[in-house]
Design a protein around this motif. Structure first.
Motif, PDB file in Angstrom:
ATOM      1  N   THR A  36      13.975  -1.447 -14.433  1.00 33.27           N
ATOM      2  CA  THR A  36      14.189  -2.879 -14.673  1.00 33.27           C
ATOM      3  C   THR A  36      13.129  -3.439 -15.605  1.00 33.27           C
ATOM      4  OG1 THR A  36      15.247  -3.184 -12.531  1.00 33.27           O
ATOM      5  CG2 THR A  36      14.365  -5.153 -13.604  1.00 33.27           C
ATOM      6  N   ARG A  37      11.875  -3.110 -15.340  1.00 33.45           N
ATOM      7  CA  ARG A  37      10.784  -3.605 -16.191  1.00 33.45           C
ATOM      8  C   ARG A  37      10.972  -3.175 -17.634  1.00 33.45           C
ATOM      9  NH1 ARG A  37       5.433  -0.578 -15.428  1.00 33.45           N
ATOM     10  NH2 ARG A  37       6.384   0.717 -17.056  1.00 33.45           N
ATOM     11  N   GLU A  38      11.260  -1.907 -17.842  1.00 33.47           N
ATOM     12  CA  GLU A  38      11.338  -1.384 -19.204  1.00 33.47           C
ATOM     13  C   GLU A  38      12.537  -1.928 -19.961  1.00 33.47           C
ATOM     14  OE1 GLU A  38       9.062   0.483 -20.991  1.00 33.47           O
ATOM     15  OE2 GLU A  38       7.971  -0.352 -19.287  1.00 33.47           O
TER      16      GLU A  38
ATOM     17  N   LEU B  25       0.830  -1.207   0.000  1.00 32.31           N
ATOM     18  CA  LEU B  25       0.000   0.000   0.000  1.00 32.31           C
ATOM     19  C   LEU B  25       0.864   1.256   0.000  1.00 32.31           C
ATOM     20  CD1 LEU B  25      -2.768  -1.066   2.548  1.00 32.31           C
ATOM     21  CD2 LEU B  25      -2.985  -0.916   0.059  1.00 32.31           C
ATOM     22  N   ASP B  26       1.944   1.239   0.749  1.00 29.82           N
ATOM     23  CA  ASP B  26       2.848   2.390   0.776  1.00 29.82           C
ATOM     24  C   ASP B  26       3.490   2.610  -0.593  1.00 29.82           C
ATOM     25  OD1 ASP B  26       2.271   2.757   3.453  1.00 29.82           O
ATOM     26  OD2 ASP B  26       4.093   1.760   4.174  1.00 29.82           O
ATOM     27  N   PHE B  27       3.855   1.509  -1.256  1.00 31.72           N
ATOM     28  CA  PHE B  27       4.463   1.636  -2.584  1.00 31.72           C
ATOM     29  C   PHE B  27       3.460   2.221  -3.575  1.00 31.72           C
ATOM     30  CE2 PHE B  27       5.897   0.637  -6.759  1.00 31.72           C
ATOM     31  CZ  PHE B  27       7.273   0.644  -6.692  1.00 31.72           C
ATOM     32  N   TYR B  28       2.236   1.728  -3.561  1.00 30.65           N
ATOM     33  CA  TYR B  28       1.209   2.246  -4.467  1.00 30.65           C
ATOM     34  C   TYR B  28       0.997   3.743  -4.239  1.00 30.65           C
ATOM     35  CZ  TYR B  28      -0.519  -2.079  -6.633  1.00 30.65           C
ATOM     36  OH  TYR B  28      -0.658  -3.218  -7.392  1.00 30.65           O
TER      37      TYR B  28
ATOM     38  N   GLU C 114      10.082  -3.383  -5.406  1.00 28.83           N
ATOM     39  CA  GLU C 114      10.394  -2.730  -6.667  1.00 28.83           C
ATOM     40  C   GLU C 114       9.441  -3.252  -7.740  1.00 28.83           C
ATOM     41  OE1 GLU C 114      14.468  -3.281  -7.746  1.00 28.83           O
ATOM     42  OE2 GLU C 114      15.246  -2.578  -5.793  1.00 28.83           O
ATOM     43  N   ILE C 115       9.254  -2.455  -8.783  1.00 29.84           N
ATOM     44  CA  ILE C 115       8.428  -2.873  -9.919  1.00 29.84           C
ATOM     45  C   ILE C 115       9.239  -3.831 -10.773  1.00 29.84           C
ATOM     46  CG2 ILE C 115       7.282  -2.114 -12.030  1.00 29.84           C
ATOM     47  CD1 ILE C 115       6.685   0.537 -10.643  1.00 29.84           C
ATOM     48  N   ILE C 116       8.641  -4.998 -11.058  1.00 27.10           N
ATOM     49  CA  ILE C 116       9.321  -5.958 -11.927  1.00 27.10           C
ATOM     50  C   ILE C 116       8.561  -6.169 -13.231  1.00 27.10           C
ATOM     51  CG2 ILE C 116       8.264  -7.988 -10.829  1.00 27.10           C
ATOM     52  CD1 ILE C 116      11.844  -7.622 -12.307  1.00 27.10           C
ATOM     53  N   ARG C 117       7.224  -5.980 -13.191  1.00 26.15           N
ATOM     54  CA  ARG C 117       6.412  -6.039 -14.421  1.00 26.15           C
ATOM     55  C   ARG C 117       5.215  -5.088 -14.281  1.00 26.15           C
ATOM     56  NH1 ARG C 117      10.376  -7.840 -15.952  1.00 26.15           N
ATOM     57  NH2 ARG C 117      10.792  -9.741 -17.133  1.00 26.15           N
TER      58      ARG C 117
ATOM     59  N   GLU D  27       9.057  12.792 -13.537  1.00 26.58           N
ATOM     60  CA  GLU D  27       9.502  11.860 -14.577  1.00 26.58           C
ATOM     61  C   GLU D  27      10.791  11.149 -14.203  1.00 26.58           C
ATOM     62  OE1 GLU D  27      10.778  12.143 -19.268  1.00 26.58           O
ATOM     63  OE2 GLU D  27       9.236  13.527 -18.524  1.00 26.58           O
ATOM     64  N   ASP D  28      11.705  11.864 -13.529  1.00 21.93           N
ATOM     65  CA  ASP D  28      12.971  11.237 -13.112  1.00 21.93           C
ATOM     66  C   ASP D  28      12.712  10.067 -12.174  1.00 21.93           C
ATOM     67  OD1 ASP D  28      15.471  12.956 -14.004  1.00 21.93           O
ATOM     68  OD2 ASP D  28      13.882  14.370 -13.506  1.00 21.93           O
ATOM     69  N   LYS D  29      11.870  10.283 -11.170  1.00 23.65           N
ATOM     70  CA  LYS D  29      11.582   9.241 -10.195  1.00 23.65           C
ATOM     71  C   LYS D  29      10.846   8.082 -10.846  1.00 23.65           C
ATOM     72  CE  LYS D  29      11.231   7.361  -6.088  1.00 23.65           C
ATOM     73  NZ  LYS D  29      12.407   6.781  -5.419  1.00 23.65           N
ATOM     74  N   TRP D  30       9.899   8.379 -11.720  1.00 25.51           N
ATOM     75  CA  TRP D  30       9.152   7.320 -12.400  1.00 25.51           C
ATOM     76  C   TRP D  30      10.100   6.445 -13.222  1.00 25.51           C
ATOM     77  CZ3 TRP D  30       8.404   5.914 -17.502  1.00 25.51           C
ATOM     78  CH2 TRP D  30       7.381   4.979 -17.730  1.00 25.51           C
ATOM     79  N   ALA D  31      11.002   7.079 -13.957  1.00 30.44           N
ATOM     80  CA  ALA D  31      11.941   6.318 -14.785  1.00 30.44           C
ATOM     81  C   ALA D  31      12.801   5.403 -13.931  1.00 30.44           C
ATOM     82  CB  ALA D  31      12.811   7.270 -15.598  1.00 30.44           C
ATOM     83  N   GLU D  32      13.180   5.894 -12.752  1.00 33.43           N
ATOM     84  CA  GLU D  32      13.964   5.063 -11.836  1.00 33.43           C
ATOM     85  C   GLU D  32      13.155   3.867 -11.345  1.00 33.43           C
ATOM     86  OE1 GLU D  32      15.512   5.471  -7.231  1.00 33.43           O
ATOM     87  OE2 GLU D  32      15.503   7.268  -8.488  1.00 33.43           O
ATOM     88  N   MET D  33      11.857   4.074 -11.089  1.00 34.52           N
ATOM     89  CA  MET D  33      11.011   3.009 -10.537  1.00 34.52           C
ATOM     90  C   MET D  33      10.735   1.908 -11.546  1.00 34.52           C
ATOM     91  SD  MET D  33       8.318   5.365  -8.363  1.00 34.52           S
ATOM     92  CE  MET D  33       7.609   4.089  -7.303  1.00 34.52           C
TER      93      MET D  33
END
Length: 332
Positions: A228-230, A204-207, A329-332, A219-225
């Motif tokens: 790996t997936r991308e 929930l905290d991550f969401y 972390e986001i993996i997919r 955008e910088d933070k999103w790209a970091e998150m």
């Protein structure tokens, strides 16, 4: 029809949103933006064979979900046929060998004044898994079917009555063999997080953090998150070939969100926390909108005529904890 758009980060749904018009002025060019930097310093991979795997499902009298190696790849909660809904699955094929496919079929619920609480004899579902070789020129129907599945029938023949009528849900798992020239780390070395104390609150905290990043257009933070997936998606689905229109339109979809003059955070739906990949991956499924993620946000979408309208974007976030890390972390 469902009330929200579903985005599963796959080629053909991205194509639907792809016609992005002139964007809001920025101080930097696209090639210097954080989103573009996600895909920098990569060269197209050159293998003798570069197979691209896809799934294509067709249903009648039911709704469905399709999982590839534990990751939800395709879902349909609309009582209508589909055409050309092939979905790439290479990013969920970590390496060559057996790949696990899970099919889940659900009754229609209320349709045309009737309520269906169980599957019926008229339930039909087929799934075709096919591949093409990116190393060879595309020649229309130039592909190989590697597996054809149909939901079990009373006689074993595809067009006969469904064998599990009157059941509230049907699930089946099978495997097919894939051969790919790459190996992805993905979640292969991830921790088992199912059952960890406090894991739901961590999710929930991550969401919440992810929603804030989008709302604030960081955008910088999103790209970091999503790095790996991308990067694994580009490597496996396109073999690092950034010239493909499907990939360009994927990037255009992302940049549209961060060039948006209107983004509104939305509360999570009522959710079900679900674990997959032997307890290594977690996501939140919506209980309000079956088949969809519990996460969504509202933004202005570019229309074909250059105008914008508000719509709700909803997409799944699959989280894991890499080996040696205690952070989701986001993996997919």
């Amino acid at each position: 029809m469902t009330l929200r758009y579903i985005f599963h980060f796959n080629l053909f749904i991205v194509l639907f949103f792809a016609q992005v018009c002139a964007q809001k002025a920025k101080n930097t060019s696209l090639k210097n933006r954080p989103i573009e930097q996600l895909y920098s310093n990569v060269k197209p991979l050159k293998y003798g064979s570069m197979p691209q795997y896809f799934i294509e499902a067709h249903q009648s009298g039911c709704y469905y979900e399709v999982y590839i190696n534990g990751i939800l790849n395709d879902t349909r909660y609309i009582n209508a046929g589909t055409m050309n809904n092939a979905i790439p699955i290479n990013d969920n094929i970590l390496k060559s060998g057996p790949q696990k496919v899970t099919i889940k079929l659900f009754p229609l619920g209320e349709i045309d004044g009737k309520v269906y609480t169980t599957l019926t004899e008229r339930t039909r579902f087929t799934l075709e898994i096919f591949k093409r070789d990116k190393a060879t020129p595309w020649e229309g129907l130039d592909y190989d079917v590697v597996h054809h599945y149909f939901a079990p029938t009373t006689t074993g023949e595809e067009a006969r009555p469904f064998a599990h009528a009157n059941e509230p849900m049907y699930e089946e798992t099978f495997t097919f063999n894939a051969e790919v020239p790459y190996e992805l780390t993905g979640w292969s070395d991830s921790q088992v997080i199912e059952g960890q104390e406090g894991i739901e609150q961590e999710v929930l905290d991550f969401y919440k953090e992810y929603a804030d990043v989008i709302r604030n257009q960081d955008e910088d933070k999103w790209a970091e998150m999503v790095k790996t997936r991308e990067q694994e998606y580009l490597r496996s689905v396109y073999y690092n070939d950034k010239s493909k229109e499907g990939f360009k339109k994927r990037v255009a979809y992302f940049t549209n969100t961060f060039d948006n003059e209107f983004i509104e955070k939305m509360p999570l739906d009522k959710y079900e926390i679900t674990f997959s990949a032997n307890g290594k991956i977690v996501t939140l499924k919506s209980l309000d909108y079956p088949g969809e993620s519990a996460f969504s946000f509202k933004e202005n979408r570019n229309r074909h005529n250059g105008e914008r309208d508000k719509y709700i974007a909803s997409h799944y976030i699959f989280l894991h904890k890499p080996k040696g890390s205690n952070k989701l972390e986001i993996i997919r």
